[in-house]
Scaffold this motif. Structure first.
Motif, PDB file in Angstrom:
ATOM      1  N   VAL A 219       0.896  -1.138   0.069  1.00  0.00           N
ATOM      2  CA  VAL A 219      -0.047  -0.030  -0.078  1.00  0.00           C
ATOM      3  C   VAL A 219       1.019   1.383  -0.085  1.00  0.00           C
ATOM      4  CG1 VAL A 219      -1.567   1.282   1.369  1.00  0.00           C
ATOM      5  CG2 VAL A 219      -1.926  -1.158   1.043  1.00  0.00           C
ATOM      6  N   LEU A 220       1.949   1.121   0.756  1.00  0.00           N
ATOM      7  CA  LEU A 220       2.758   2.327   0.850  1.00  0.00           C
ATOM      8  C   LEU A 220       3.172   2.654  -0.410  1.00  0.00           C
ATOM      9  CD1 LEU A 220       4.948   2.077   4.042  1.00  0.00           C
ATOM     10  CD2 LEU A 220       3.283   3.810   3.485  1.00  0.00           C
ATOM     11  N   GLU A 221       3.582   1.745  -1.306  1.00  0.00           N
ATOM     12  CA  GLU A 221       4.306   2.097  -2.643  1.00  0.00           C
ATOM     13  C   GLU A 221       3.398   2.484  -3.683  1.00  0.00           C
ATOM     14  OE1 GLU A 221       6.225  -1.698  -3.871  1.00  0.00           O
ATOM     15  OE2 GLU A 221       7.527  -1.628  -2.399  1.00  0.00           O
ATOM     16  N   ASP A 222       1.775   2.176  -3.490  1.00  0.00           N
ATOM     17  CA  ASP A 222       1.150   2.717  -4.464  1.00  0.00           C
ATOM     18  C   ASP A 222      -0.252   3.189  -3.640  1.00  0.00           C
ATOM     19  OD1 ASP A 222      -0.839   3.338  -6.506  1.00  0.00           O
ATOM     20  OD2 ASP A 222      -1.048   0.914  -6.723  1.00  0.00           O
ATOM     21  N   PRO A 223      -0.238   4.349  -2.875  1.00  0.00           N
ATOM     22  CA  PRO A 223      -1.325   4.610  -2.118  1.00  0.00           C
ATOM     23  C   PRO A 223      -2.732   4.734  -2.774  1.00  0.00           C
ATOM     24  CG  PRO A 223       0.326   6.321  -2.037  1.00  0.00           C
ATOM     25  CD  PRO A 223       0.988   5.263  -2.632  1.00  0.00           C
ATOM     26  N   THR A 224      -2.572   5.368  -4.243  1.00  0.00           N
ATOM     27  CA  THR A 224      -3.850   5.547  -4.670  1.00  0.00           C
ATOM     28  C   THR A 224      -4.313   4.527  -5.591  1.00  0.00           C
ATOM     29  OG1 THR A 224      -2.738   6.490  -6.637  1.00  0.00           O
ATOM     30  CG2 THR A 224      -3.426   8.156  -4.910  1.00  0.00           C
ATOM     31  N   GLU A 225      -3.900   3.379  -5.417  1.00  0.00           N
ATOM     32  CA  GLU A 225      -4.262   2.019  -6.226  1.00  0.00           C
ATOM     33  C   GLU A 225      -4.491   2.313  -7.619  1.00  0.00           C
ATOM     34  OE1 GLU A 225      -7.784  -1.509  -5.253  1.00  0.00           O
ATOM     35  OE2 GLU A 225      -7.612   0.406  -4.044  1.00  0.00           O
ATOM     36  N   LYS A 226      -3.221   2.898  -8.197  1.00  0.00           N
ATOM     37  CA  LYS A 226      -3.206   2.731  -9.483  1.00  0.00           C
ATOM     38  C   LYS A 226      -2.668   1.811 -10.377  1.00  0.00           C
ATOM     39  CE  LYS A 226      -3.741   7.950 -10.465  1.00  0.00           C
ATOM     40  NZ  LYS A 226      -4.852   7.779  -9.518  1.00  0.00           N
ATOM     41  N   ASP A 227      -1.777   1.152  -9.341  1.00  0.00           N
ATOM     42  CA  ASP A 227      -0.724   0.451 -10.111  1.00  0.00           C
ATOM     43  C   ASP A 227      -0.730  -0.995  -9.203  1.00  0.00           C
ATOM     44  OD1 ASP A 227       1.296  -0.294 -11.765  1.00  0.00           O
ATOM     45  OD2 ASP A 227       2.845   0.968 -11.112  1.00  0.00           O
ATOM     46  N   MET A 228       0.429  -1.410  -8.469  1.00  0.00           N
ATOM     47  CA  MET A 228       0.948  -2.440  -8.250  1.00  0.00           C
ATOM     48  C   MET A 228       0.032  -2.665  -6.811  1.00  0.00           C
ATOM     49  SD  MET A 228       2.838  -4.215  -9.945  1.00  0.00           S
ATOM     50  CE  MET A 228       3.163  -5.499  -8.687  1.00  0.00           C
ATOM     51  N   ARG A 229      -0.738  -1.997  -6.397  1.00  0.00           N
ATOM     52  CA  ARG A 229      -1.665  -2.047  -5.048  1.00  0.00           C
ATOM     53  C   ARG A 229      -2.625  -3.238  -5.671  1.00  0.00           C
ATOM     54  NH1 ARG A 229      -4.557   1.864  -1.075  1.00  0.00           N
ATOM     55  NH2 ARG A 229      -5.990   0.485   0.064  1.00  0.00           N
ATOM     56  N   LYS A 230      -2.952  -2.988  -6.903  1.00  0.00           N
ATOM     57  CA  LYS A 230      -3.868  -4.071  -7.382  1.00  0.00           C
ATOM     58  C   LYS A 230      -3.497  -5.554  -7.097  1.00  0.00           C
ATOM     59  CE  LYS A 230      -5.109  -1.064 -11.281  1.00  0.00           C
ATOM     60  NZ  LYS A 230      -4.815  -0.711 -12.735  1.00  0.00           N
ATOM     61  N   ILE A 231      -2.530  -5.888  -7.012  1.00  0.00           N
ATOM     62  CA  ILE A 231      -1.953  -7.405  -6.528  1.00  0.00           C
ATOM     63  C   ILE A 231      -2.986  -7.851  -5.472  1.00  0.00           C
ATOM     64  CG2 ILE A 231       0.422  -7.361  -7.678  1.00  0.00           C
ATOM     65  CD1 ILE A 231       1.822  -7.524  -5.146  1.00  0.00           C
ATOM     66  N   LEU A 232      -3.281  -6.764  -4.649  1.00  0.00           N
ATOM     67  CA  LEU A 232      -4.111  -7.334  -3.567  1.00  0.00           C
ATOM     68  C   LEU A 232      -5.238  -8.067  -3.847  1.00  0.00           C
ATOM     69  CD1 LEU A 232      -2.973  -4.436  -1.114  1.00  0.00           C
ATOM     70  CD2 LEU A 232      -2.514  -6.878  -0.697  1.00  0.00           C
ATOM     71  N   ASN A 233      -5.788  -7.663  -5.361  1.00  0.00           N
ATOM     72  CA  ASN A 233      -7.091  -7.865  -5.522  1.00  0.00           C
ATOM     73  C   ASN A 233      -7.046  -9.646  -6.111  1.00  0.00           C
ATOM     74  OD1 ASN A 233      -8.206  -5.780  -4.918  1.00  0.00           O
ATOM     75  ND2 ASN A 233      -7.689  -4.971  -6.839  1.00  0.00           N
ATOM     76  N   PHE A 234      -5.681 -10.215  -6.004  1.00  0.00           N
ATOM     77  CA  PHE A 234      -5.723 -11.738  -6.575  1.00  0.00           C
ATOM     78  C   PHE A 234      -6.721 -12.477  -5.657  1.00  0.00           C
ATOM     79  CE2 PHE A 234      -4.017 -16.084  -6.025  1.00  0.00           C
ATOM     80  CZ  PHE A 234      -4.272 -16.234  -7.337  1.00  0.00           C
ATOM     81  N   GLY A 235      -7.330 -13.306  -6.667  1.00  0.00           N
ATOM     82  CA  GLY A 235      -8.499 -14.104  -5.901  1.00  0.00           C
ATOM     83  C   GLY A 235      -9.850 -13.313  -5.501  1.00  0.00           C
ATOM     84  N   HIS A 236      -9.888 -12.222  -5.638  1.00  0.00           N
ATOM     85  CA  HIS A 236     -10.932 -11.252  -5.133  1.00  0.00           C
ATOM     86  C   HIS A 236     -12.167 -10.862  -6.504  1.00  0.00           C
ATOM     87  CE1 HIS A 236      -8.818 -10.975  -1.689  1.00  0.00           C
ATOM     88  NE2 HIS A 236      -9.767 -10.174  -0.902  1.00  0.00           N
ATOM     89  N   THR A 237     -11.460 -10.954  -7.610  1.00  0.00           N
ATOM     90  CA  THR A 237     -12.396 -10.683  -8.726  1.00  0.00           C
ATOM     91  C   THR A 237     -13.490 -11.585  -8.624  1.00  0.00           C
ATOM     92  OG1 THR A 237     -10.444  -9.408  -9.864  1.00  0.00           O
ATOM     93  CG2 THR A 237     -12.411  -9.881 -11.190  1.00  0.00           C
ATOM     94  N   LEU A 238     -13.082 -12.874  -8.897  1.00  0.00           N
ATOM     95  CA  LEU A 238     -14.195 -13.865  -8.876  1.00  0.00           C
ATOM     96  C   LEU A 238     -14.599 -14.156  -7.438  1.00  0.00           C
ATOM     97  CD1 LEU A 238     -12.685 -16.126 -11.659  1.00  0.00           C
ATOM     98  CD2 LEU A 238     -15.080 -15.628 -11.474  1.00  0.00           C
TER      99      LEU A 238
END
Lengths: 353, 353
Positions: A219-238
């Motif tokens: 989260v610190l590396e990408d606070p606005t969820e433009k980029d790498m923070r999206k990896i936290l969504n793994f498994g979450h889309t489905l």
């Protein structure tokens, strides 16, 4: 244990947490404290929490009904009225004592009451400790659309009291493991292995700490969820679509968040194998490990079609296309991957095999 | 007319507004436009607005019912559902075309939908042009508590199209004058005089511009409302309570925002005379000027007591004491003034004389 420091606040652990809280209350000139619980945390966690609290401030307890089905705007309205009637003002502090439903909803209530009052989260479930403690997401569901309404705002601090886990049922505890496994899958093969090696009664403290560290780093590396923070969504889309779908089917069929995410990770693991470079051996490792901890979910054909229909409402969706996070290998994820629709049914077939 | 630049966005006027909007839509990669109106602005303002809009994007119109009684969470829920069903995503833009109810509520809906989508306000009432255009306040009422729920977030831009005022009834137009008079009272004796000299059909354009400038200057100097920005609350501490009270009494008795604030300014003018240095001559000037434009409101004893009871819910209230903004003289205000309770009834007596 040292506090974990985010961009605007700290996560404190155990005794250090009570110490930090009591110092904070002494320093800030709050007018009154409002403690939000649900009936479970009111019974199981509140007595211990209150006995560790040192303050002269008046404390009001507000209790909401437990469970995802109460994570609604209606519940917010009830709490907003309660705050008004109990005389909350802009210098009041709200403390949310509970699992993710209480901290997500309580955070949203605080951020929007009189255009925002300060709040502190005290997550009592494993899931909330490792997930909701970082990132400042608040929110409630709109019908069966998960977290459709919310804002991003950081709490004053987060307190992780590992003792509260003793009050959790095993199913609730496991729900938290899904997010921890995810942290391993997206960023550390070593952590994934360590989690697999955990025995039933091993202490969880150091693993919780590592999960909070991993999420905070991302989260610190990408606070606005433009980029790498999206990896936290793994498994979450489905996973989110699955959770939303069964939420609508009543209490008996409803899945806990982690249970739905576990299915989502197997399905998206399969997509990673087909579209990214995830090897078959690692895919099988993911499936076997997760199915050891999470019972297999039965999907009818109707379920599957309804779940795919819900996908288009997912908030990661932009300009009409659906983006997935996929794994290159265990410990390494890649964002913004397009998935052809025909692969979804194949993924369910792999899950069911 | 030059744009007025706030810390994060610009307020554009008339033709320059359409030009700025169309350029913005060309530049940003929005996925879809959602236009919020009420039935009045749908009929009176939307055709002109759409005819000036140049974009290839799909435009969906969402209409809410007009009036303060619809500034509720229920209305938000309906609009959140409409956005979901019409496929709004995080790259959708919401344009709020209407008076303060539409821009306050539409802003709140946008800030909280999927944890926040961008929005643009196009105020169509005089009140919204001179007041809601600056400051980033969004919000809805909770029962009879005005703006109890909301967040602070800035729009992408604000467009002030003075032509829309032609569609306003006189009573609505006057409601906006109350805030303009306030801008004079708290920060410019010259502007107060100029407003007094306005004839019935004089053009308002330059006065609107000065009001937006004054409010912007005050907000820029104190963005977090810790300090001098509070002077904008002159007339509002009692005014809000009066507005809330009559809102509850049904359509016939309900006062427009500016009508309530006009009473509030006379009452708080009296308090300024008693507790601060406002001279009797200036107090009479305030009372006579405002009563020339706003009909006198009848208060029963019961009304007055209910209004004072509502005061304690006012959001400027902290630690149980109620802070007022008072005038030292016309054009010069002072914040954080305590008022003894017995003066409230005296102030009503002065108003009624």
């Amino acid at each position: 244990m040292d506090a974990i420091i985010t961009d605007t606040y700290s996560v404190y652990f155990n005794k250090e947490g009570y110490k930090a809280l009591n110092q904070h209350l002494k320093k800030e000139r709050y007018s009154k404290l409002f403690l939000l619980t649900d009936e479970n945390t009111h019974r199981d966690c509140l007595p211990l929490f209150l006995s560790s609290l040192e303050t002269d401030l008046e404390v009001e307890i507000i209790e909401m009904e437990a469970g995802e089905t109460h994570k609604t705007i209606d519940t917010c309205v009830q709490i907003w009225y309660a705050l008004s009637e109990l005389g909350a003002d802009r210098r009041s502090l709200m403390i949310n004592l509970g699992g993710g439903v209480v901290t997500d909803l309580g955070g949203f209530v605080a951020c929007t009451f009189k255009r925002g009052i300060p709040f502190i989260n005290v997550p009592t479930s494993l899931l909330a400790m490792v997930d909701a403690s970082i990132g400042g997401k608040t929110g409630v569901d709109l019908g069966n659309l998960k977290n459709q309404i919310g804002v991003i705002r950081q709490p004053e601090m987060v307190l992780v009291m590992v003792d509260f886990l003793k009050t959790l049922e095993k199913r609730q505890l496991n729900s938290g493991f899904a997010e921890m496994f995810k942290h391993g899958l997206i960023s550390s093969g070593k952590y994934w292995s360590d989690l697999k090696d955990l025995k039933a009664n091993d202490p969880l403290e150091s693993h919780i700490y590592r999960s909070v560290q991993i999420k905070n780093k991302i989260v610190l590396e990408d606070p606005t969820e433009k980029d790498m923070r999206k990896i936290l969504n793994f498994g979450h889309t489905l996973g989110h679509a699955i959770e939303s779908h069964f939420l609508d089917k009543g209490e008996n069929k409803a899945l806990l968040h982690g249970e739905a995410i576990a299915v989502g990770m197997i399905l998206e693991g399969y997509l990673s194998h087909r579209l990214s470079s995830l090897g078959l051996h690692q895919l099988e490792d993911i499936k076997n490990t997760l199915l050891e901890r999470f019972r297999k979910v039965d999907f009818t054909e109707e379920d599957k079609h309804a779940i795919l229909a819900l996908l288009k409402f997912d908030k990661k969706n932009s300009h009409g296309s659906i983006n997935f996070v996929l794994l290159k290998r265990i410990g390494d994820a890649v964002i913004d991957q397009q998935v052809p629709e025909d692969l979804f049914m194949e993924a369910f077939t792999y899950y069911e095999e």
